[in-house]
Design a protein around this motif. Structure first.
Motif, PDB file in Angstrom:
ATOM      1  N   UNK A 186       0.832  -1.212   0.000  1.00 54.93           N
ATOM      2  CA  UNK A 186       0.000   0.000   0.000  1.00 54.93           C
ATOM      3  C   UNK A 186       0.861   1.255   0.000  1.00 54.93           C
ATOM      4  N   UNK A 187       1.922   1.243   0.789  1.00 51.84           N
ATOM      5  CA  UNK A 187       2.807   2.410   0.852  1.00 51.84           C
ATOM      6  C   UNK A 187       3.502   2.643  -0.485  1.00 51.84           C
ATOM      7  N   UNK A 188       4.033   1.575  -1.072  1.00 51.44           N
ATOM      8  CA  UNK A 188       4.755   1.725  -2.327  1.00 51.44           C
ATOM      9  C   UNK A 188       3.814   2.103  -3.473  1.00 51.44           C
ATOM     10  N   UNK A 189       2.593   1.556  -3.449  1.00 54.06           N
ATOM     11  CA  UNK A 189       1.620   1.921  -4.471  1.00 54.06           C
ATOM     12  C   UNK A 189       1.240   3.396  -4.362  1.00 54.06           C
ATOM     13  N   UNK A 190       1.295   3.933  -3.136  1.00 53.83           N
ATOM     14  CA  UNK A 190       0.985   5.338  -2.917  1.00 53.83           C
ATOM     15  C   UNK A 190       2.173   6.258  -3.115  1.00 53.83           C
ATOM     16  N   UNK A 191       3.334   5.686  -3.469  1.00 58.83           N
ATOM     17  CA  UNK A 191       4.511   6.508  -3.745  1.00 58.83           C
ATOM     18  C   UNK A 191       5.442   6.704  -2.584  1.00 58.83           C
ATOM     19  N   UNK A 192       5.243   5.976  -1.488  1.00 58.73           N
ATOM     20  CA  UNK A 192       6.118   6.088  -0.320  1.00 58.73           C
ATOM     21  C   UNK A 192       7.128   4.940  -0.331  1.00 58.73           C
ATOM     22  N   UNK A 193       8.399   5.274  -0.335  1.00 56.59           N
ATOM     23  CA  UNK A 193       9.443   4.269  -0.268  1.00 56.59           C
ATOM     24  C   UNK A 193       9.738   3.972   1.201  1.00 56.59           C
ATOM     25  N   UNK A 194       9.324   2.806   1.657  1.00 59.69           N
ATOM     26  CA  UNK A 194       9.491   2.443   3.061  1.00 59.69           C
ATOM     27  C   UNK A 194      10.191   1.096   3.151  1.00 59.69           C
ATOM     28  N   UNK A 195      10.869   0.875   4.243  1.00 59.54           N
ATOM     29  CA  UNK A 195      11.553  -0.392   4.461  1.00 59.54           C
ATOM     30  C   UNK A 195      10.630  -1.375   5.164  1.00 59.54           C
ATOM     31  N   UNK A 196      11.006  -2.624   5.117  1.00 54.13           N
ATOM     32  CA  UNK A 196      10.242  -3.640   5.836  1.00 54.13           C
ATOM     33  C   UNK A 196      10.264  -3.366   7.328  1.00 54.13           C
ATOM     34  N   UNK A 197      11.383  -2.858   7.829  1.00 57.69           N
ATOM     35  CA  UNK A 197      11.488  -2.532   9.250  1.00 57.69           C
ATOM     36  C   UNK A 197      10.529  -1.400   9.624  1.00 57.69           C
ATOM     37  N   UNK A 198      10.418  -0.393   8.753  1.00 50.76           N
ATOM     38  CA  UNK A 198       9.474   0.704   9.006  1.00 50.76           C
ATOM     39  C   UNK A 198       8.048   0.167   9.116  1.00 50.76           C
ATOM     40  N   UNK A 199       7.681  -0.715   8.187  1.00 50.52           N
ATOM     41  CA  UNK A 199       6.328  -1.275   8.192  1.00 50.52           C
ATOM     42  C   UNK A 199       6.090  -2.127   9.428  1.00 50.52           C
ATOM     43  N   UNK A 200       7.090  -2.906   9.793  1.00 49.87           N
ATOM     44  CA  UNK A 200       6.955  -3.763  10.978  1.00 49.87           C
ATOM     45  C   UNK A 200       6.755  -2.915  12.225  1.00 49.87           C
ATOM     46  N   UNK A 201       7.521  -1.846  12.361  1.00 48.98           N
ATOM     47  CA  UNK A 201       7.390  -0.971  13.526  1.00 48.98           C
ATOM     48  C   UNK A 201       6.014  -0.319  13.578  1.00 48.98           C
ATOM     49  N   UNK A 202       5.478   0.064  12.412  1.00 49.30           N
ATOM     50  CA  UNK A 202       4.149   0.681  12.371  1.00 49.30           C
ATOM     51  C   UNK A 202       3.073  -0.307  12.806  1.00 49.30           C
ATOM     52  N   UNK A 203       3.195  -1.554  12.368  1.00 55.69           N
ATOM     53  CA  UNK A 203       2.208  -2.573  12.731  1.00 55.69           C
ATOM     54  C   UNK A 203       2.297  -2.935  14.211  1.00 55.69           C
ATOM     55  N   UNK A 204       3.508  -2.988  14.733  1.00 56.43           N
ATOM     56  CA  UNK A 204       3.674  -3.249  16.164  1.00 56.43           C
ATOM     57  C   UNK A 204       3.066  -2.100  16.968  1.00 56.43           C
ATOM     58  N   UNK A 205       3.304  -0.888  16.512  1.00 53.12           N
ATOM     59  CA  UNK A 205       2.793   0.288  17.219  1.00 53.12           C
ATOM     60  C   UNK A 205       1.272   0.299  17.273  1.00 53.12           C
ATOM     61  N   UNK A 206       0.628  -0.234  16.226  1.00 52.03           N
ATOM     62  CA  UNK A 206      -0.837  -0.208  16.196  1.00 52.03           C
ATOM     63  C   UNK A 206      -1.446  -1.470  16.792  1.00 52.03           C
ATOM     64  N   UNK A 207      -0.589  -2.357  17.354  1.00 53.80           N
ATOM     65  CA  UNK A 207      -1.102  -3.497  18.098  1.00 53.80           C
ATOM     66  C   UNK A 207      -1.180  -4.807  17.357  1.00 53.80           C
ATOM     67  N   UNK A 208      -0.371  -4.974  16.303  1.00 49.85           N
ATOM     68  CA  UNK A 208      -0.437  -6.202  15.505  1.00 49.85           C
ATOM     69  C   UNK A 208       0.875  -6.983  15.552  1.00 49.85           C
ATOM     70  N   UNK A 209       1.587  -6.893  16.659  1.00 47.03           N
ATOM     71  CA  UNK A 209       2.876  -7.580  16.779  1.00 47.03           C
ATOM     72  C   UNK A 209       2.746  -9.086  16.605  1.00 47.03           C
ATOM     73  N   UNK A 210       1.615  -9.650  17.020  1.00 51.12           N
ATOM     74  CA  UNK A 210       1.436 -11.103  16.942  1.00 51.12           C
ATOM     75  C   UNK A 210       0.790 -11.564  15.646  1.00 51.12           C
ATOM     76  N   UNK A 211       0.482 -10.624  14.751  1.00 48.58           N
ATOM     77  CA  UNK A 211      -0.192 -10.980  13.504  1.00 48.58           C
ATOM     78  C   UNK A 211       0.625 -10.646  12.259  1.00 48.58           C
ATOM     79  N   UNK A 212       1.882 -10.285  12.438  1.00 50.44           N
ATOM     80  CA  UNK A 212       2.691  -9.800  11.314  1.00 50.44           C
ATOM     81  C   UNK A 212       2.751 -10.787  10.160  1.00 50.44           C
TER      82      UNK A 212
END
Length: 208
Positions: A98-124
């Motif tokens: 979704x980020x790359x399709x929207x033009x944002x160049x993000x790393x896998x680590x960035x995405x993982x940190x965002x998902x952990x922050x929003x409460x999905x650490x166990x669903x990655x």
């Protein structure tokens, strides 16, 4: 600044609203309200350039968005009502796509940190098809943590399917974005504990 002038919206053969005019500045949050069928989602599509108005203009920084489309889309983060996930992909894969399709160049680590922050650490690493509705919603909302450089956030019912704690955390995220100079426009049927009450636009007042 986002400005709307003399806007009219036709859905099928029904005119939803007309002569709509308002402006939203940095540091502002605008809550778009109105009864079902008033055209809230239709308005968001007009504001993001996904639909064209029957009459009127949407401007970004004083220019019609149709003339500054690329610059406008670089400034915009739009999250629709549906999370729009690929059920075969994991939350991590969905968010990065979704980020790359929207033009944002993000790393896998960035995405993982965002998902952990929003409460999905166990669903990655789970396929999205096994997630609850609330968890699916969080995958989409995690993009906000990677969109802080995009000043304009437009969100359609972002609190749907979230529990009380998640609603409070999201409200704080939106308030923080405005405090940092961003602009938020959203529709919601729910009350949320924002740092300051958002300005209200009731589409029922513009109905035809």
């Amino acid at each position: 600044m986002l400005e709307v002038e003399d806007l009219a919206c036709l859905k099928g053969d029904r005119l939803l609203f007309r002569e709509l005019a308002f402006a939203v500045a940095p540091h502002e949050m605008l809550r778009i309200a109105g009864p079902n069928g008033a055209g809230k989602t239709s308005l968001l599509r007009l504001l993001t350039g996904l639909s064209l108005p029957e009459v009127g203009e949407v401007r970004w920084q004083g220019q019609p968005i149709r003339r500054v489309r690329e610059a406008f889309h670089r400034a915009l983060c739009y999250l629709g009502h549906s999370p729009a996930l690929n059920d075969m992909l994991t939350p991590l894969e969905n968010l990065r796509f979704a980020c790359e399709a929207g033009g944002d160049q993000v790393s896998e680590q960035d995405c993982e940190q965002a998902l952990v922050r929003i409460g999905l650490a166990n669903q990655l690493d789970l396929p999205a098809r096994v997630l609850s509705q609330g968890q699916r919603r969080r995958v989409g909302l995690a993009r906000l943590f990677l969109a802080d450089k995009r000043p304009l956030w437009v969100l359609d019912e972002p609190f749907t399917a979230l529990d009380v704690k998640a609603v409070a955390e999201l409200a704080q995220t939106l308030s923080d974005h405005c405090a940092a100079g961003g602009t938020v426009l959203l529709t919601t049927h729910q009350d949320a504990p924002f740092a300051a009450p958002p300005r209200m636009l009731d589409l029922g007042e513009w109905a035809c």
